[in-house]
Design a protein around this motif. Structure first.
Motif, PDB file in Angstrom:
ATOM      1  N   LYS A 374      -0.920  -8.890 -19.725  1.00  0.00           N
ATOM      2  CA  LYS A 374      -0.717  -7.821 -19.177  1.00  0.00           C
ATOM      3  C   LYS A 374      -0.059  -7.905 -17.966  1.00  0.00           C
ATOM      4  N   LEU A 375       0.824  -7.163 -17.558  1.00  0.00           N
ATOM      5  CA  LEU A 375       1.567  -7.099 -16.286  1.00  0.00           C
ATOM      6  C   LEU A 375       1.147  -5.823 -15.591  1.00  0.00           C
ATOM      7  N   VAL A 376       0.227  -5.882 -14.571  1.00  0.00           N
ATOM      8  CA  VAL A 376      -0.161  -4.734 -13.774  1.00  0.00           C
ATOM      9  C   VAL A 376       0.656  -4.427 -12.445  1.00  0.00           C
ATOM     10  N   LEU A 377       1.116  -3.388 -12.287  1.00  0.00           N
ATOM     11  CA  LEU A 377       1.907  -3.069 -11.092  1.00  0.00           C
ATOM     12  C   LEU A 377       1.079  -2.020 -10.228  1.00  0.00           C
ATOM     13  N   ARG A 378       0.496  -2.573  -9.209  1.00  0.00           N
ATOM     14  CA  ARG A 378      -0.694  -1.722  -8.345  1.00  0.00           C
ATOM     15  C   ARG A 378       0.417  -0.969  -7.322  1.00  0.00           C
ATOM     16  N   LEU A 379       0.329   0.206  -7.575  1.00  0.00           N
ATOM     17  CA  LEU A 379       1.165   1.156  -6.246  1.00  0.00           C
ATOM     18  C   LEU A 379       0.151   1.548  -5.033  1.00  0.00           C
ATOM     19  N   GLN A 380      -1.203   1.643  -5.528  1.00  0.00           N
ATOM     20  CA  GLN A 380      -2.265   1.884  -4.272  1.00  0.00           C
ATOM     21  C   GLN A 380      -3.710   1.700  -5.048  1.00  0.00           C
ATOM     22  N   PRO A 381      -4.717   1.261  -4.200  1.00  0.00           N
ATOM     23  CA  PRO A 381      -4.470   0.738  -2.832  1.00  0.00           C
ATOM     24  C   PRO A 381      -4.064  -0.597  -2.975  1.00  0.00           C
ATOM     25  N   ASP A 382      -3.761  -1.400  -2.130  1.00  0.00           N
ATOM     26  CA  ASP A 382      -3.643  -2.856  -2.229  1.00  0.00           C
ATOM     27  C   ASP A 382      -2.481  -3.071  -3.032  1.00  0.00           C
ATOM     28  N   GLU A 383      -1.144  -2.798  -2.665  1.00  0.00           N
ATOM     29  CA  GLU A 383      -0.203  -3.073  -3.478  1.00  0.00           C
ATOM     30  C   GLU A 383       0.231  -4.470  -3.975  1.00  0.00           C
TER      31      GLU A 383
END
Ligand code: NAP
Length: 494
Positions: A374-383
């Motif tokens: 899995k590739l998780v792209l976190r925009l918020q919080p903690d980008e």
């Protein structure tokens, strides 16, 4: 590692709605931070505009207060406030009347006519037309002038067209910047870098290797004081039509030939046009609406939506989950599950790209389950970005497999605070770079896809499913994805 931040040309920025929440909480703090980093030349001017009769001094005092609130925890920046305020002034103007316009126009014309002028419409869209009309009457729309318009750009295709037509009778399309602040977020721009500056991902970025994509935008807050506004909008219009479809486009678009604005925007538009329709025939199967009931949030009991709204009978959704599909060669058969809602357990925005399972396992049964990557792209919080991989659990005891993330928090990796999206976007307007803004046809294509869903819901006798505040939405949302043998990503359970 520090990078030189280029200074923009001197500009004048008039913020209509300069006393409002968005201006005070986001726009002015964003300009202030760019000023502190020397990106804004000292001769630039920021002009707050609203109806309240305020002197420059009174306005500066309220801006100073707003900055102090926004900069809590950054005491070292406070010393720059007086210098910033020297760039700030105020004009009382009623957008719907003639009062104040002459004075405002004189102020705007008192500078070099070639200077960049930005008119930021941080007001209700109802008065965009009046503002634009007055700007034309005072000949402020010509030359290096740009206008920025905030969401909501309409509540359906027809009303979006009406706003675009009205603004378009005064400004050329190239002067109009439709802002979606999600596009200014570092992770979203990093999607371009990840996808197109690495040879690793792009060969896998298609239906042969990706099983499905999830996009979640979860808020813990309820509707607070925005109840009456929100009740006319709902989660589909407020979040999905704009922010989430923009994210979907950035994930699904073909590689653009360059980063030239029209090139990127053309690719996004093709994605919107490729979305398979959801309408009365399939909405019940592909969409779930929810409305929060009383529950627990932030460690305390909170009331339900109808209570927050102060009246019964509303069918407005505060949660939506849906299964979208991009009908083209790259994505055929790959579902995009989108969900957003208020009063969910966590404030989180993320894109999760789920790869396909390995075709064959060489590991003994007792080694543990091989999870798909899995590739998780976190925009918020903690980008940041996490790539979940299978690895051997350390130590003796046989070959035991476990799923671990390659974890890159942008704050840790680069050692710099992540700028707010508005910081980037406001300077892009000054620079005249529209890449991260939405052209007219993109906004309208998004509504063209959303309108039939709204119509299907309206014609249905079903009310939104209730869900307890502090949970991940109605159980029907879980069923939507589990029916397909998949589950919503949960960082805590990986
Ligand atoms: P707000 O707090 O209600 O502020 C509205 C502003 O418009 C005030 O400064 C108000 O001042 C001014 N105004 C109202 N009528 C006017 C008139 N006839 N002539 C001149 N100025 C007038 O609204 P907001 O939350 O800042 O939102 C502004 C816009 O941005 C809305 O379209 C909203 O949907 C959008 N937006 C807001 C946020 C956010 O976080 N707040 C986020 C995304 C988008 P006076 O009453 O003194 O005139």
């Amino acid at each position: 590692m520090t990078h030189h931040l280029p200074t923009v040309a001197p500009f004048d920025m008039a913020i209509f709605g300069g006393t409002g929440d968005l201006a005070m909480r986001k726009l002015l703090p964003a300009l202030f931070r760019r000023f502190v980093d020397d990106q804004i030349p000292p001769t630039s001017r920021i002009i707050g505009v609203a109806r309240a009769e305020l002197t420059d001094g009174e306005y500066r005092a309220s801006v100073a207060e707003a900055l102090q609130r926004a900069l809590a925890g950054h005491a070292e920046l406070l010393e720059h406030i007086p210098a910033f305020l020297e760039r700030v002034c105020y004009r009382a103007v009623d957008a719907t009347a003639t009062a104040g316009w002459q004075d405002f126009a004189t102020l705007m014309r008192s500078d070099d006519p070639e200077r960049v002028r930005v008119f930021y419409l941080s007001t209700s869209p109802d008065i965009f037309v009046d503002i634009c009309r007055h700007l034309r009457e005072h000949n402020l729309h010509r030359g290096n002038s740009r206008v920025v318009i905030e969401k909501p750009i309409g509540h359906d295709l027809e009303s979006a067209r009406a706003i675009n037509d009205a603004v378009g009778t005064v400004f050329e399309e190239s002067q109009i910047y439709r802002i979606d602040h999600y596009l200014g977020k570092e992770t979203v721009q990093n999607l371009l870098a990840l996808r197109f500056a690495n040879a690793l991902l792009e060969p896998l970025w298609n239906a042969a290797h990706i099983d499905h994509v999830q996009i979640t935008v979860a808020e813990t807050v309820g509707v607070e004081q925005r109840g009456p506004y929100y009740d006319h909008s709902g989660a589909l219009r407020d979040m999905l039509q704009n922010h989430m479809l923009q994210l979907l486009c950035m994930v699904a678009m073909e590689p653009p030939a360059s980063l030239a604005p029209d090139t990127v925007r053309d690719e996004k538009l093709k994605v919107l046009r490729s979305l398979k329709p959801i309408d009365a025939g399939n909405a019940a199967r592909l969409t779930v609406r929810g409305q929060y009931r009383a529950g627990a949030s932030g460690g305390g009991a909170v009331p339900g939506y109808l209570n927050d709204l102060g009246r019964d009978g509303s069918r407005t959704e505060t949660f939506v989950a849906l299964k979208a599909e991009v009908g083209n060669w790259r994505w055929s058969g790959v579902p995009f599950y989108l969900r957003t809602g208020k009063r969910l357990p966590q404030r989180v925005s993320e894109i999760v790209v789920n790869f396909r399972a390995i075709p064959y396992s060489i590991f003994a049964e007792g080694s543990g389950t091989v999870q798909p990557n899995k590739l998780v792209l976190r925009l918020q919080p903690d980008e940041g970005v996490k790539l979940w991989l299978m690895a051997k659990y350390p130590g003796p005891g046989g070959l035991r497999l476990t799923c671990v993330p390659l974890d890159m928090s942008f704050a840790d990796a680069f050692g710099v605070a992540q700028p707010d999206a508005y910081e980037r976007l406001l300077l892009d307007v000054v620079r005249g770079n529209p890449t991260l803004f939405m052209p007219r046809d993109e906004v309208e294509a998004a509504w063209r896809w959303i309108d039939p869903i709204l119509a299907a819901w309206q014609s249905s006798s079903d009310a939104p499913h209730g869900y307890a505040a502090g949970t991940w939405g109605p159980s029907a949302s879980v069923a939507l994805i589990e029916r397909d043998g998949r589950t919503w990503h949960d960082d805590d359970n990986d």
